[in-house]
Design a protein around this motif. Structure first.
Motif, PDB file in Angstrom:
ATOM      1  N   LEU A  24       0.826  -1.217   0.000  1.00  0.00           N
ATOM      2  CA  LEU A  24       0.000   0.000   0.000  1.00  0.00           C
ATOM      3  C   LEU A  24       0.860   1.266   0.000  1.00  0.00           C
ATOM      4  N   TYR A  25       1.801   1.349   0.923  1.00  0.00           N
ATOM      5  CA  TYR A  25       2.628   2.554   1.049  1.00  0.00           C
ATOM      6  C   TYR A  25       3.445   2.787  -0.222  1.00  0.00           C
ATOM      7  N   GLU A  26       4.026   1.712  -0.753  1.00  0.00           N
ATOM      8  CA  GLU A  26       4.855   1.848  -1.945  1.00  0.00           C
ATOM      9  C   GLU A  26       4.029   2.233  -3.172  1.00  0.00           C
ATOM     10  N   ILE A  27       2.859   1.636  -3.313  1.00  0.00           N
ATOM     11  CA  ILE A  27       2.004   1.959  -4.456  1.00  0.00           C
ATOM     12  C   ILE A  27       1.563   3.419  -4.381  1.00  0.00           C
ATOM     13  N   ARG A  28       1.209   3.861  -3.181  1.00  0.00           N
ATOM     14  CA  ARG A  28       0.812   5.258  -2.998  1.00  0.00           C
ATOM     15  C   ARG A  28       1.947   6.207  -3.391  1.00  0.00           C
ATOM     16  N   ARG A  29       3.179   5.813  -3.085  1.00  0.00           N
ATOM     17  CA  ARG A  29       4.343   6.671  -3.304  1.00  0.00           C
ATOM     18  C   ARG A  29       4.898   6.550  -4.717  1.00  0.00           C
ATOM     19  N   ILE A  30       4.921   5.327  -5.249  1.00  0.00           N
ATOM     20  CA  ILE A  30       5.565   5.076  -6.541  1.00  0.00           C
ATOM     21  C   ILE A  30       4.619   5.313  -7.711  1.00  0.00           C
ATOM     22  N   HIS A  31       3.357   4.961  -7.532  1.00  0.00           N
ATOM     23  CA  HIS A  31       2.363   5.115  -8.613  1.00  0.00           C
ATOM     24  C   HIS A  31       1.310   6.141  -8.181  1.00  0.00           C
ATOM     25  N   LYS A  32       1.749   7.393  -8.063  1.00  0.00           N
ATOM     26  CA  LYS A  32       0.902   8.429  -7.458  1.00  0.00           C
ATOM     27  C   LYS A  32      -0.388   8.670  -8.244  1.00  0.00           C
ATOM     28  N   GLN A  33      -0.265   8.795  -9.564  1.00  0.00           N
ATOM     29  CA  GLN A  33      -1.464   9.068 -10.370  1.00  0.00           C
ATOM     30  C   GLN A  33      -2.425   7.884 -10.346  1.00  0.00           C
ATOM     31  N   GLU A  34      -1.870   6.690 -10.467  1.00  0.00           N
ATOM     32  CA  GLU A  34      -2.715   5.497 -10.467  1.00  0.00           C
ATOM     33  C   GLU A  34      -3.399   5.319  -9.106  1.00  0.00           C
ATOM     34  N   PHE A  35      -2.683   5.665  -8.028  1.00  0.00           N
ATOM     35  CA  PHE A  35      -3.287   5.563  -6.696  1.00  0.00           C
ATOM     36  C   PHE A  35      -4.397   6.598  -6.540  1.00  0.00           C
ATOM     37  N   GLU A  36      -4.192   7.771  -7.110  1.00  0.00           N
ATOM     38  CA  GLU A  36      -5.246   8.794  -7.091  1.00  0.00           C
ATOM     39  C   GLU A  36      -6.498   8.262  -7.798  1.00  0.00           C
ATOM     40  N   ILE A  37      -6.291   7.557  -8.908  1.00  0.00           N
ATOM     41  CA  ILE A  37      -7.417   6.930  -9.607  1.00  0.00           C
ATOM     42  C   ILE A  37      -8.073   5.887  -8.710  1.00  0.00           C
ATOM     43  N   GLY A  38      -7.242   5.105  -7.999  1.00  0.00           N
ATOM     44  CA  GLY A  38      -7.777   4.104  -7.073  1.00  0.00           C
ATOM     45  C   GLY A  38      -8.627   4.720  -5.992  1.00  0.00           C
ATOM     46  N   LEU A  39      -8.206   5.865  -5.452  1.00  0.00           N
ATOM     47  CA  LEU A  39      -8.991   6.560  -4.423  1.00  0.00           C
ATOM     48  C   LEU A  39     -10.320   7.045  -4.998  1.00  0.00           C
TER      49      LEU A  39
END
Length: 284
Positions: free
Chosen positions: A120-135
């Motif tokens: 979770l932490y790494e995905i939030r940090r490494i794939h910022k745009q994709e995580f924003e889409i996930g949110l």
């Protein structure tokens, strides 16, 4: 286009009379009260898929028969949002993979089975745009289905977007994230620093590491000749080069991938840029 099969209100199989090809059409209400032999309403088409790919056709038809059509609609909404935000067209299999994932996530939620995302932490940090889409996606799903999905689910959805953007499978995307995490940790511990994840040079380093990890996974080396510029750079930026050497040693020991001189050059330059900015900020 003549309808050959109605999967649900939002998905139909048609035959294009001009090309004589079978197509899968998706769109809100495109299959509503439609029958075989009728003409598809082209104004409702949101996406076309050529049905020649038997594997894709079988998977999407199976899903359409098994999964609630509202799940399809929610999945397509998320994909549309992702494509707009990323300004790209995602690989077609995202329509199968994400829809299937969401259906399973809803089932798990109903059964009170919560799966933690260890990255979770790494995905939030490494794939910022994709995580924003996930949110955005879990917020959309929570509203549509009256749920309370956790951030872990946003990270899972983010990885599906990463897969579709790089045309990879899930295991490769998770491995790529793991490799990037390991390299960032080497840099962090070498310099005893914390990264400013909003800084432009960090973003550049991150982009470089993602493609580096992708080449590693695909066993695609970035040049294998001697790079004369590296001889200059490793003297000029000695610390950054020594850090890159630690990365090279780690990668070659753990992944059996030879890090080329070209890779070493770019790693050294990116590391130096990021650390220089951090040191300037610390000195203020």
């Amino acid at each position: 286009m003549i309808i050959e099969r109605v999967y649900n209100n939002n998905v139909v199989l048609v035959k294009d009379e001009q090309s004589q090809k079978e197509l899968i059409l998706t769109g809100c209400g495109i299959g509503f009260q439609k029958k075989i032999g009728q003409i598809a309403d082209e104004s409702k088409i949101e996406k076309k898929f050529i049905a020649e790919d038997v594997s894709f056709r079988n998977k999407i038809s199976k899903l359409a028969m098994e999964v609630d059509e509202n799940v399809f609609k929610a999945s397509f909404d998320i994909i549309e949002y992702a494509e707009k935000l990323l300004n790209t067209e995602l690989y077609d299999y995202i329509y199968v993979a994400l829809t299937d994932h969401i259906a399973f996530a809803l089932k798990r939620y109903e059964e009170n089975i919560e799966i933690k995302n260890e990255l979770l932490y790494e995905i939030r940090r490494i794939h910022k745009q994709e995580f924003e889409i996930g949110l955005w996606a879990i917020n959309h799903l929570n509203k549509e289905f009256n749920l309370n999905l956790p951030e872990d689910e946003a990270a899972f959805i983010a990885m599906h977007i990463v897969n579709a953007n790089y045309n990879e499978d899930t295991s490769e995307s998770f491995l790529m994230t793991k490799i990037v995490k390991e390299i960032l940790n080497i840099i962090r511990y070498f310099y005893s620093v914390d990264f400013n994840t909003n800084e432009m040079n960090y973003e550049r380093l991150l982009t470089h590491l993602k493609f580096f990890a992708k080449r590693l996974i695909k066993h695609e080396s970035k040049g294998n000749k001697k790079n004369e510029l590296l001889d200059i750079i490793k003297v000029k930026y000695e610390d950054s080069y020594n850090c890159a050497v630690k990365i090279k040693t780690f990668i070659e020991e753990h992944y059996e991938y030879e890090v080329s001189e070209d890779e070493m050059l770019y790693l050294t330059l990116h590391i130096n840029r990021v650390i220089e900015v951090i040191r300037i900020e610390e000195a203020k």
